[in-house]
Design a protein around this motif. Structure first.
Motif, mmCIF file in Angstrom:
data_model
loop_
_atom_site.group_PDB
_atom_site.id
_atom_site.type_symbol
_atom_site.label_atom_id
_atom_site.label_comp_id
_atom_site.label_asym_id
_atom_site.label_seq_id
_atom_site.Cartn_x
_atom_site.Cartn_y
_atom_site.Cartn_z
ATOM 1 N N VAL A 74 9.082 50.992 -11.899
ATOM 2 C CA VAL A 74 8.416 50.856 -13.200
ATOM 3 C C VAL A 74 6.968 50.439 -12.994
ATOM 4 O O VAL A 74 6.046 51.014 -13.584
ATOM 5 C CB VAL A 74 9.154 49.824 -14.089
ATOM 6 C CG1 VAL A 74 8.333 49.466 -15.317
ATOM 7 C CG2 VAL A 74 10.525 50.350 -14.491
ATOM 8 N N ILE A 75 6.749 49.456 -12.124
ATOM 9 C CA ILE A 75 5.392 48.975 -11.852
ATOM 10 C C ILE A 75 4.597 50.036 -11.100
ATOM 11 O O ILE A 75 3.456 50.346 -11.468
ATOM 12 C CB ILE A 75 5.448 47.654 -11.070
ATOM 13 C CG1 ILE A 75 6.056 46.552 -11.943
ATOM 14 C CG2 ILE A 75 4.063 47.260 -10.571
ATOM 15 C CD1 ILE A 75 6.430 45.293 -11.194
ATOM 16 N N GLN A 76 5.193 50.609 -10.082
ATOM 17 C CA GLN A 76 4.525 51.609 -9.247
ATOM 18 C C GLN A 76 4.081 52.834 -10.058
ATOM 19 O O GLN A 76 2.973 53.323 -9.887
ATOM 20 C CB GLN A 76 5.476 52.054 -8.131
ATOM 21 C CG GLN A 76 4.973 53.172 -7.256
ATOM 22 C CD GLN A 76 6.061 53.629 -6.282
ATOM 23 O OE1 GLN A 76 6.944 52.850 -5.904
ATOM 24 N NE2 GLN A 76 6.006 54.872 -5.890
ATOM 25 N N ASP A 77 4.948 53.316 -10.934
ATOM 26 C CA ASP A 77 4.652 54.522 -11.711
ATOM 27 C C ASP A 77 4.071 54.217 -13.083
ATOM 28 O O ASP A 77 3.923 55.114 -13.912
ATOM 29 C CB ASP A 77 5.913 55.370 -11.869
ATOM 30 C CG ASP A 77 6.417 55.920 -10.552
ATOM 31 O OD1 ASP A 77 5.701 55.819 -9.540
ATOM 32 O OD2 ASP A 77 7.547 56.455 -10.545
ATOM 33 N N ASP A 78 3.752 52.944 -13.337
ATOM 34 C CA ASP A 78 3.151 52.511 -14.598
ATOM 35 C C ASP A 78 3.962 53.016 -15.800
ATOM 36 O O ASP A 78 3.432 53.637 -16.718
ATOM 37 C CB ASP A 78 1.696 52.992 -14.676
ATOM 38 C CG ASP A 78 0.910 52.277 -15.767
ATOM 39 O OD1 ASP A 78 1.271 51.131 -16.109
ATOM 40 O OD2 ASP A 78 -0.048 52.876 -16.292
ATOM 41 N N MET A 79 5.269 52.725 -15.788
ATOM 42 C CA MET A 79 6.184 53.226 -16.813
ATOM 43 C C MET A 79 6.557 52.173 -17.857
ATOM 44 O O MET A 79 7.390 52.431 -18.722
ATOM 45 C CB MET A 79 7.479 53.734 -16.166
ATOM 46 C CG MET A 79 7.296 54.877 -15.242
ATOM 47 S SD MET A 79 8.851 55.509 -14.559
ATOM 48 C CE MET A 79 9.874 54.071 -14.381
ATOM 49 N N TYR A 80 5.958 51.019 -17.791
ATOM 50 C CA TYR A 80 6.350 49.931 -18.678
ATOM 51 C C TYR A 80 6.266 50.346 -20.150
ATOM 52 O O TYR A 80 7.204 50.135 -20.922
ATOM 53 C CB TYR A 80 5.490 48.688 -18.415
ATOM 54 C CG TYR A 80 5.836 47.537 -19.312
ATOM 55 C CD1 TYR A 80 6.985 46.778 -19.084
ATOM 56 C CD2 TYR A 80 5.055 47.216 -20.417
ATOM 57 C CE1 TYR A 80 7.329 45.730 -19.915
ATOM 58 C CE2 TYR A 80 5.393 46.168 -21.258
ATOM 59 C CZ TYR A 80 6.531 45.437 -20.997
ATOM 60 O OH TYR A 80 6.879 44.404 -21.833
ATOM 61 N N ASP A 81 5.152 50.940 -20.555
ATOM 62 C CA ASP A 81 4.981 51.332 -21.959
ATOM 63 C C ASP A 81 6.004 52.393 -22.376
ATOM 64 O O ASP A 81 6.512 52.365 -23.493
ATOM 65 C CB ASP A 81 3.564 51.846 -22.216
ATOM 66 C CG ASP A 81 2.526 50.733 -22.219
ATOM 67 O OD1 ASP A 81 2.921 49.565 -22.422
ATOM 68 O OD2 ASP A 81 1.339 51.032 -22.022
ATOM 69 N N LEU A 82 6.300 53.311 -21.475
ATOM 70 C CA LEU A 82 7.283 54.356 -21.759
ATOM 71 C C LEU A 82 8.660 53.763 -22.034
ATOM 72 O O LEU A 82 9.326 54.125 -23.009
ATOM 73 C CB LEU A 82 7.355 55.327 -20.578
ATOM 74 C CG LEU A 82 8.324 56.485 -20.690
ATOM 75 C CD1 LEU A 82 7.827 57.493 -21.717
ATOM 76 C CD2 LEU A 82 8.481 57.157 -19.344
ATOM 77 N N ILE A 83 9.084 52.830 -21.196
ATOM 78 C CA ILE A 83 10.391 52.181 -21.363
ATOM 79 C C ILE A 83 10.413 51.341 -22.634
ATOM 80 O O ILE A 83 11.380 51.362 -23.397
ATOM 81 C CB ILE A 83 10.731 51.324 -20.126
ATOM 82 C CG1 ILE A 83 10.892 52.227 -18.909
ATOM 83 C CG2 ILE A 83 11.979 50.490 -20.359
ATOM 84 C CD1 ILE A 83 10.939 51.479 -17.602
ATOM 85 N N LEU A 84 9.347 50.619 -22.868
ATOM 86 C CA LEU A 84 9.251 49.786 -24.071
ATOM 87 C C LEU A 84 9.316 50.652 -25.331
ATOM 88 O O LEU A 84 10.018 50.318 -26.290
ATOM 89 C CB LEU A 84 7.955 48.982 -24.040
ATOM 90 C CG LEU A 84 7.839 47.802 -24.976
ATOM 91 C CD1 LEU A 84 8.933 46.787 -24.686
ATOM 92 C CD2 LEU A 84 6.474 47.161 -24.825
ATOM 93 N N ASN A 85 8.623 51.790 -25.315
ATOM 94 C CA ASN A 85 8.650 52.701 -26.468
ATOM 95 C C ASN A 85 10.051 53.267 -26.692
ATOM 96 O O ASN A 85 10.511 53.372 -27.830
ATOM 97 C CB ASN A 85 7.650 53.844 -26.284
ATOM 98 C CG ASN A 85 6.224 53.391 -26.462
ATOM 99 O OD1 ASN A 85 5.954 52.371 -27.085
ATOM 100 N ND2 ASN A 85 5.298 54.141 -25.897
ATOM 101 N N GLU A 86 10.729 53.634 -25.609
ATOM 102 C CA GLU A 86 12.099 54.148 -25.731
ATOM 103 C C GLU A 86 13.003 53.099 -26.349
ATOM 104 O O GLU A 86 13.754 53.368 -27.286
ATOM 105 C CB GLU A 86 12.647 54.563 -24.361
ATOM 106 C CG GLU A 86 14.079 55.027 -24.412
ATOM 107 C CD GLU A 86 14.644 55.418 -23.054
ATOM 108 O OE1 GLU A 86 15.876 55.450 -22.936
ATOM 109 O OE2 GLU A 86 13.873 55.690 -22.122
ATOM 110 N N ARG A 87 12.920 51.883 -25.833
ATOM 111 C CA ARG A 87 13.757 50.797 -26.350
ATOM 112 C C ARG A 87 13.474 50.539 -27.828
ATOM 113 O O ARG A 87 14.384 50.458 -28.647
ATOM 114 C CB ARG A 87 13.514 49.528 -25.549
ATOM 115 C CG ARG A 87 14.391 48.366 -26.031
ATOM 116 C CD ARG A 87 13.894 47.040 -25.605
ATOM 117 N NE ARG A 87 12.675 46.722 -26.356
ATOM 118 C CZ ARG A 87 12.015 45.586 -26.246
ATOM 119 N NH1 ARG A 87 12.416 44.679 -25.395
ATOM 120 N NH2 ARG A 87 10.945 45.358 -26.958
ATOM 121 N N ASN A 88 12.202 50.431 -28.180
ATOM 122 C CA ASN A 88 11.836 50.126 -29.565
ATOM 123 C C ASN A 88 12.231 51.241 -30.530
ATOM 124 O O ASN A 88 12.710 50.975 -31.631
ATOM 125 C CB ASN A 88 10.339 49.838 -29.667
ATOM 126 C CG ASN A 88 9.957 48.544 -28.996
ATOM 127 O OD1 ASN A 88 10.809 47.680 -28.760
ATOM 128 N ND2 ASN A 88 8.696 48.401 -28.652
#
Length: 134
Positions: A74-88
């Motif tokens: 998640v950190i390496q591929d800068d996916m934090y916002d993507l995961i957060l958006n999916e969850r929300n």
């Protein structure tokens, strides 16, 4: 006369089935569930960013699909916002044709999204089959 009786029984069965469905849909929404409440049943699949396991909640005996994202990736591929958006997005949507997200957690190794478990094929498999038929 008989067809009217049959249709009434059929309608009653349909109404009971819908009521049972909505009861189970309400039961899975226990936001107090945490990782310690879940027991792993089996591996369901792997996507580009995460893998999914079937789990059972020890408290309510409901089945869930838990999606696990490796924190390093998640950190390496800068996916934090993507995961957060999916969850929300999944937490806000409430429709019987859309999988319901129940909760999310994280530990040192993984970020998790706990979702309603829906038996059947993945959307990816359905799309591949559909595109194959074209």
């Amino acid at each position: 006369m008989e067809s009217t009786l049959t249709s009434k029984i059929s309608l009653n069965d349909q109404l009971k089935e819908r009521a049972d469905y909505f009861r189970s849909r309400i039961m899975i929404r226990d936001e107090s569930i945490n990782l310690n409440d879940l027991e792993n049943i089996k591996f369901l699949g792997k996507g580009n960013f995460a893998f999914v396991n079937l789990v059972r909640c020890k408290k309510n005996k409901c089945l869930y699909a838990i999606k696990a994202f490796p924190v390093k990736k998640v950190i390496q591929d800068d996916m934090y916002d993507l995961i957060l958006n999916e969850r929300n997005l999944l937490r806000r949507l409430d429709h019987e044709f859309i999988m319901k997200s129940v909760n999310s957690f994280k530990n040192e190794e993984f970020a998790f999204i706990l979702n309603e478990y829906i038996r059947g094929k993945t959307l990816g498999k359905i799309l591949k089959e559909f595109l194959y038929q074209l």
